[in-house]
Design a protein around this motif. Structure first.
Motif, mmCIF file in Angstrom:
data_model
loop_
_atom_site.group_PDB
_atom_site.id
_atom_site.type_symbol
_atom_site.label_atom_id
_atom_site.label_comp_id
_atom_site.label_asym_id
_atom_site.label_seq_id
_atom_site.Cartn_x
_atom_site.Cartn_y
_atom_site.Cartn_z
ATOM 1 N N PHE A 248 24.464 4.801 -31.977
ATOM 2 C CA PHE A 248 25.450 5.696 -32.573
ATOM 3 C C PHE A 248 24.802 6.914 -33.208
ATOM 4 O O PHE A 248 25.492 7.732 -33.831
ATOM 5 C CB PHE A 248 26.323 4.930 -33.574
ATOM 6 N N ASP A 249 23.480 7.061 -33.069
ATOM 7 C CA ASP A 249 22.829 8.313 -33.476
ATOM 8 C C ASP A 249 22.922 9.368 -32.375
ATOM 9 O O ASP A 249 22.286 10.416 -32.473
ATOM 10 C CB ASP A 249 21.372 8.071 -33.865
ATOM 11 N N LYS A 250 23.709 9.065 -31.299
ATOM 12 C CA LYS A 250 23.986 9.957 -30.175
ATOM 13 C C LYS A 250 22.813 10.106 -29.211
ATOM 14 O O LYS A 250 22.850 10.950 -28.312
ATOM 15 C CB LYS A 250 24.404 11.362 -30.666
ATOM 16 N N ARG A 251 21.795 9.278 -29.359
ATOM 17 C CA ARG A 251 20.611 9.400 -28.519
ATOM 18 C C ARG A 251 20.506 8.265 -27.514
ATOM 19 O O ARG A 251 20.739 7.095 -27.839
ATOM 20 C CB ARG A 251 19.337 9.410 -29.379
ATOM 21 N N LEU A 252 20.153 8.662 -26.297
ATOM 22 C CA LEU A 252 19.799 7.701 -25.260
ATOM 23 C C LEU A 252 18.284 7.754 -25.072
ATOM 24 O O LEU A 252 17.724 8.836 -24.852
ATOM 25 C CB LEU A 252 20.515 8.038 -23.944
ATOM 26 N N HIS A 253 17.617 6.609 -25.175
ATOM 27 C CA HIS A 253 16.169 6.547 -25.025
ATOM 28 C C HIS A 253 15.806 5.661 -23.846
ATOM 29 O O HIS A 253 16.494 4.661 -23.568
ATOM 30 C CB HIS A 253 15.498 5.979 -26.279
ATOM 31 N N VAL A 254 14.720 6.022 -23.167
ATOM 32 C CA VAL A 254 14.158 5.177 -22.109
ATOM 33 C C VAL A 254 12.740 4.823 -22.528
ATOM 34 O O VAL A 254 11.931 5.705 -22.849
ATOM 35 C CB VAL A 254 14.155 5.885 -20.740
ATOM 36 N N TRP A 255 12.413 3.540 -22.479
ATOM 37 C CA TRP A 255 11.139 3.013 -22.959
ATOM 38 C C TRP A 255 10.349 2.381 -21.823
ATOM 39 O O TRP A 255 10.928 1.822 -20.889
ATOM 40 C CB TRP A 255 11.363 1.953 -24.034
ATOM 41 N N ASP A 256 9.042 2.454 -21.929
ATOM 42 C CA ASP A 256 8.162 1.699 -21.047
ATOM 43 C C ASP A 256 8.114 0.263 -21.577
ATOM 44 O O ASP A 256 7.645 0.016 -22.689
ATOM 45 C CB ASP A 256 6.765 2.320 -21.046
ATOM 46 N N ALA A 257 8.604 -0.689 -20.786
ATOM 47 C CA ALA A 257 8.722 -2.065 -21.269
ATOM 48 C C ALA A 257 7.359 -2.712 -21.510
ATOM 49 O O ALA A 257 7.215 -3.554 -22.394
ATOM 50 C CB ALA A 257 9.525 -2.904 -20.277
#
Length: 627
Positions: free
Chosen positions: A575-584
């Motif tokens: 809900f901070d409006k951010r979409l993040h992609v992470w290296d698992a």
């Protein structure tokens, strides 16, 4: 070993010199007779020989030195006897003072010769050790007066000096220190070289247009975040909903994205292949709008209202926050919420889409947006809906405390399971005929079609169980709760296999990675992701039972998390409006995008080339992902 072998010989030589010095001093001071001085000389010489003969050494060189020293001492004594023999028996007389002086000089010369012989022997022994030390350096003669010492050459040192350490030991210590210093220098050079190479690689990537760096855990550097940000012109924004969008899912058959909203519609968006955003080959077509008109009669609607009211009271009794979280709004306003599309799911081949709504109806649509069936049996809002793998049954869970298995062809309720004592929050199939349900009553039940009782009941959570998920093989069941914990269960035991309690707030959702034995990615370990109200995502190694990474970059509750199809990346929405992609594997942030509202759901398409997210500002975004 050579030093220890010759040490006794050095000591013997030192001991032999002390009596010689004492005898000479006594003779000079007391004017003793020549015969007595001769006797002492012979005795001293014999002592020297005896000491050399009994010093004890395993070295053949040392033995030869002792023998030579003893022979020379005996020869000196014999020569002295022959020189002073005629006067050896005389006592003191008036005419013999010169003879006495001569004899005394001869005795002193003989003693000096004996001393020099002992010195030579000691120097030869020193040669065996590999160093040269004068005998007086290690001799201690405490019984010799200072005057006597001054009259003897070489002089006898009265003060004892400590034995010097073996040079080999000193050399070894120096070598060890030098090696340690060299090792530290080498490690420093290696680390510095790696840092320099990594910096150069990042610089070159930046010139090629790839992300200049990955954002490490906890790193909030604005420049670094900008380098991995997905620009607005690279994103396709799908507009059409008139209320917040709660759910989205890609069809397994192609590039069709379904979304469900609070505006009582679901939509099917056809997303063009190729780049998204400004570089898209063509704009997205108008979506198919699936309108959720009420198909229930007035009595059914009244029943749903009453059930929803009872559920609201139970939620309020549990703390009040549950209703707002699950309904994503004000539960008292039935007219505004009665047709909210709260959940949806595609069947295995993408030919049918099922939707669940706040009015208690489950609906089935075909790929062209036509309504196939309206499933009316629940008496309260539906919060979860899942197809089995075969696609012949649909499972729904409702606020009315029940779960229902529906026949997909006929639209009839195959069996209703009423085991919970509070609203059912989530359901998930284990295989084609068995499944699990979770509830606000803190319980998890494993059920089987045709059975009238649960085949397993898992009790352990201390607050409502928000979500449950079976692993890809149906062996382990994961659950998350408002008690800040996530647990992993097995049908082989009653207690949980793992209890993960490291989150600081409620855990809203969980997801398994599509990895491990029996999956398309068998070489990667099975991982569980948990998303929490504490604004973090945690990745758990289920085999080891420990947290691999804590992903920190969000600043508000995380509502959704999803693994890429290859299991190498994790997407999260908050809900901070951010979409993040992470290296698992590394736990690092590799891509990020700022949207226009809070994110309810994120999902990957079939090949992992595109990501979708739905927002509280009534939009859906599609963006490209390049590893």
């Amino acid at each position: 070993s050579a030093w220890h072998a010759v040490a006794p010989s050095r000591t013997a030589c030192a001991a032999a010199r002390a009596p010689v010095a004492a005898s000479v001093a006594a003779a000079a001071a007391s004017g003793d007779t020549a015969a007595n001085r001769l006797t002492r000389s012979i005795t001293v010489s014999s002592d020297v020989a005896a000491a050399s003969a009994t010093s004890g050494s395993s070295s053949s060189v040392t033995t030869r030195e002792r023998s030579a020293s003893a022979s020379r001492a005996n020869g000196i004594a014999a020569a002295t006897v022959s020189r002073v023999g005629p006067a050896s028996g005389s006592s003191a007389s008036n005419g013999c003072s010169e003879n006495s002086n001569a004899r005394a000089a001869a005795v002193r010369k003989a003693a000096a010769f004996v001393g020099s012989t002992a010195d030579a022997s000691a120097e030869r022994i020193d040669g065996i050790k590999g160093t040269t030390l004068a005998p007086h350096e290690f001799t201690n003669a405490p019984n010799v007066s200072a005057a006597a010492c001054a009259s003897v050459t070489p002089p006898v040192v009265t003060a004892a000096r400590p034995c010097l350490p073996p040079p080999t030991l000193a050399f070894a210590l120096a070598a060890t220190r030098a090696f340690a210093a060299a090792r530290v220098a080498f490690v420093f050079l290696v680390v510095h070289a790696r840092w320099r190479d990594e910096r150069e690689i990042r610089r070159r990537r930046a010139h090629r247009g790839a992300p200049a760096r990955v954002l490490e855990r906890g790193d909030d550097d604005a420049a670094a975040r900008a380098a991995i940000a997905i620009k607005p012109e690279e994103v396709t924004t799908l507009r059409g909903h008139t209320s917040e969008v709660f759910i989205c899912a890609w069809s397994p058959a192609g590039d069709v994205l379904a979304s469900g909203s609070g505006d009582a519609t679901a939509r099917m968006w056809t997303v063009p292949a190729g780049p998204s955003g400004r570089d898209a080959a063509k704009p997205a077509r108008e979506p198919l709008v699936l309108t959720h008109e009420s198909g229930a009669d007035d009595s059914a609607k009244d029943s749903a209202k009453e059930e929803e009211k009872e559920a609201k009271e139970e939620m309020d009794g549990a703390g009040g926050a549950g209703a707002e979280k699950k309904s994503k709004g004000d539960a008292n306003d039935w007219n505004n919420k009665s047709k909210d599309v709260t959940t949806l799911d595609w069947n295995g081949d993408g030919s049918l889409l099922a939707t669940g709504s706040y009015d208690g109806l489950a609906r089935v649509w075909d790929a062209n947006g036509n309504l196939v069936n309206s499933l009316c049996a629940h008496r309260g809002p539906i919060f979860s809906l899942k197809w089995n793998k075969k696609g012949d049954y649909l499972l729904s869970g409702s606020v009315d405390k029940t779960a229902i298995v529906w026949d997909a062809k006929t639209g009839e309720a195959k069996q209703q399971f009423a085991f919970h004592t509070a609203p059912t929050l989530d359901v998930d199939w284990r295989n084609n005929v068995s499944f699990a349900t979770s509830s606000m009553d803190n319980m998890i039940y494993v059920c089987k079609l045709g059975e009238t009782k649960p085949i397993k009941a898992f009790k352990g959570h201390k607050d409502e169980v928000n979500a449950i998920k079976w692993d890809p093989t149906g062996t382990l069941l994961a659950s998350c709760s408002d008690d800040y914990s996530a647990k992993v269960w097995s049908l082989k035991q009653d207690r949980c296999v793992h209890d993960f309690t490291e989150h600081a707030k409620e855990i809203y959702t969980i997801k398994w990675s599509p990895t491990g034995p029996g999956t398309n990615n068998p070489d990667l370990p099975l991982t569980l992701a948990t998303a929490s109200y504490d604004a973090t995502i945690k990745l758990w190694d289920v085999e080891e039972g420990k947290c691999m990474h804590t992903l920190r970059a969000h600043s508000d509750p995380v509502y959704s998390v999803a693994f890429s199809p290859d299991g190498k990346y994790v997407a999260s929405g908050s809900f901070d409006k951010r979409l993040h992609v992470w290296d698992a594997k590394r736990g690092t942030l590799v891509r990020t995008h700022d949207g226009g509202g809070g994110i309810f759901e994120v999902c990957w398409n079939k090949d992992g080339s595109k990501l979708a997210a739905c927002y509280s500002d009534n939009t859906v975004s599609v963006l490209d992902f390049r590893a």
